[in-house]
Enzyme design. Sequence first.
Site, short mmCIF file in Angstrom:
data_model
loop_
_atom_site.label_atom_id
_atom_site.label_comp_id
_atom_site.label_asym_id
_atom_site.label_seq_id
_atom_site.Cartn_x
_atom_site.Cartn_y
_atom_site.Cartn_z
N ARG A 37 0.82 -1.22 0.00
CA ARG A 37 0.00 0.00 0.00
C ARG A 37 0.85 1.26 0.00
O ARG A 37 0.45 2.27 -0.58
CB ARG A 37 -0.95 -0.01 1.19
CG ARG A 37 -2.06 -1.02 0.99
CD ARG A 37 -3.08 -0.92 2.06
NE ARG A 37 -4.25 -1.72 1.71
CZ ARG A 37 -5.02 -2.34 2.58
NH1 ARG A 37 -4.74 -2.28 3.87
NH2 ARG A 37 -6.06 -3.03 2.18
N LYS A 202 -18.99 -15.16 2.59
CA LYS A 202 -20.13 -14.31 2.95
C LYS A 202 -21.01 -13.98 1.75
O LYS A 202 -20.85 -12.96 1.09
CB LYS A 202 -19.61 -13.01 3.58
CG LYS A 202 -19.02 -13.24 4.97
CD LYS A 202 -18.49 -11.94 5.54
CE LYS A 202 -17.08 -12.05 6.02
NZ LYS A 202 -16.04 -11.74 5.05
N GLY A 356 -9.12 -8.14 -1.31
CA GLY A 356 -9.28 -9.13 -0.25
C GLY A 356 -8.45 -10.39 -0.43
O GLY A 356 -7.29 -10.34 -0.82
N GLY A 379 -13.91 -4.18 -0.19
CA GLY A 379 -15.25 -3.60 -0.05
C GLY A 379 -15.49 -2.49 -1.05
O GLY A 379 -16.56 -2.40 -1.67
P1 AMP Z 1 -15.22 -13.56 1.99
O1 AMP Z 1 -14.78 -12.57 3.02
O2 AMP Z 1 -16.68 -13.68 1.88
O3 AMP Z 1 -14.54 -13.34 0.66
O4 AMP Z 1 -14.72 -14.99 2.51
C1 AMP Z 1 -13.36 -15.34 2.62
C2 AMP Z 1 -13.25 -16.53 3.50
O5 AMP Z 1 -14.03 -17.58 2.98
C3 AMP Z 1 -11.84 -17.08 3.64
O6 AMP Z 1 -11.38 -16.85 4.92
C4 AMP Z 1 -12.02 -18.56 3.35
O7 AMP Z 1 -11.34 -19.39 4.25
C5 AMP Z 1 -13.49 -18.75 3.50
N1 AMP Z 1 -13.98 -19.92 2.77
C6 AMP Z 1 -13.79 -20.21 1.48
N2 AMP Z 1 -14.31 -21.40 1.17
C7 AMP Z 1 -14.85 -21.90 2.30
C8 AMP Z 1 -15.51 -23.10 2.63
N3 AMP Z 1 -15.72 -24.03 1.71
N4 AMP Z 1 -15.91 -23.28 3.91
C9 AMP Z 1 -15.69 -22.34 4.83
N5 AMP Z 1 -15.07 -21.18 4.58
C10 AMP Z 1 -14.65 -20.96 3.33
#
Ligand code: AMP
Length: 399
Positions: A37, A202, A356, A379
């Site tokens: 950054r 999420k 991210g 975000g």
């Molecule tokens: P997000 O912030 O929604 O992009 O989610 C990112 C997170 O999703 C990461 O920390 C991953 O470990 C988690 N993730 C990805 N695939 C899975 C899964 N199959 N089960 C649980 N967590 C997951």
Amino acid sequence: MSKLSVKDLSLKDKRVIMRVDFNTPIDSSGKITDNTRIRLAIPTIEYILKHGASLILMSHLGRPKGKKDEKFSLKPVAIHLSSLLGKEVKMADDCIGKDVEELASSLTPGNVLLLENLRFHPEEEKPELNPEFAKSLASLADIYINDAFGTAHRKHSSTYSIAEYFPKVAATGFLMEKELKFLLDAISNPEKPFYAIIGGAKIGSKIKIFTTLIEKVDAFFIGGGMAYTFYKAMGKQIGDSICDNEMVKVASDFLEEAKQKQVPVYLPIDNVVANDFKSDANYRTILSENGIEDGWQGMDIGEGTIKLWKGKLENGKTIFWNGPMGVFEMDVFAKGTFAIAKTLASLSATTIVGGGDSVSAINTLNLEESFSHVSTGGGASLELIENGSLPGYDALSDK
Ligand code: AMP
């Protein structure tokens, strides 16, 4: 309407205040463990200094919750920046107040001053607590530049409220411009076929991106934890896989809409499942059509999916990717995410990654240079695509 750029302004002998995103990881010994950054802010910093201005930089770091806390001091950043620029970077003890005003007014062209963490003051994140805070920051300079894309989706004092004190002289920096160019221009007018790969856990925070992109994409590829909410919406057995029950109906409506609009939605055809959410759990690959038994949970997309998706993605001319394909923090379940990163890196298509975890996977593999654009804001990149604008950008002066 497009916004003023730092290049549109006459900078000679002016004092410029610039919002940057120096929210960098720092270890307990004060060492910066990833300077991405800081490096990304350098082109705008050097441009401003080269054009005869003095520069005041301001940023947040971590979440000090509105109180001074040395743990979140930007002092290590000043030292690091100084070594990158090859010149002194003065460090202020605060971001507002008499001492800061004196330091600011003593600056001469070519000087750089870094203000202390903005979030030591609660008014930074909650401008309504005291509008004077933004005014005090503004009083330090003649020109305002916002180059902090990663926080441009927030209406904070330094990213939003401050701009009103700089009529006709509130402008974007180069990083902000590049983010806008790719995330807005390339995605609103993509070269086709245009594919979106969405993963992560999420689904609630990403469902809007699905409904925005459905009008534009030629196919969706859905992996990561959110795939199991979609499977459930399709009536499949998902065992102990992560699932957002409140989003099952929304996922089902989305699948129906995609069907009506004839936009293919590819879900993993096979999954790596584990008997525990641990890196040393037992794991195996199963076909999605057979469902996932109780006691097992989906952790990654399988080899069959990787192969199938690779073949399809190779036809893409524009590809947007956000979110990991599995629990990539555990090496055994990182294969899917890394395979997607490598596939995209090998393509000549316009490849855009929305911040991210996908970005950290790309960095781990040292593939950053092989992408058209790797966004600095998770975000912010999603909000920009969803809404077509960002508060921190909208607040700047029109061209
Ligand atoms: P997000 O912030 O929604 O992009 O989610 C990112 C997170 O999703 C990461 O920390 C991953 O470990 C988690 N993730 C990805 N695939 C899975 C899964 N199959 N089960 C649980 N967590 C997951």
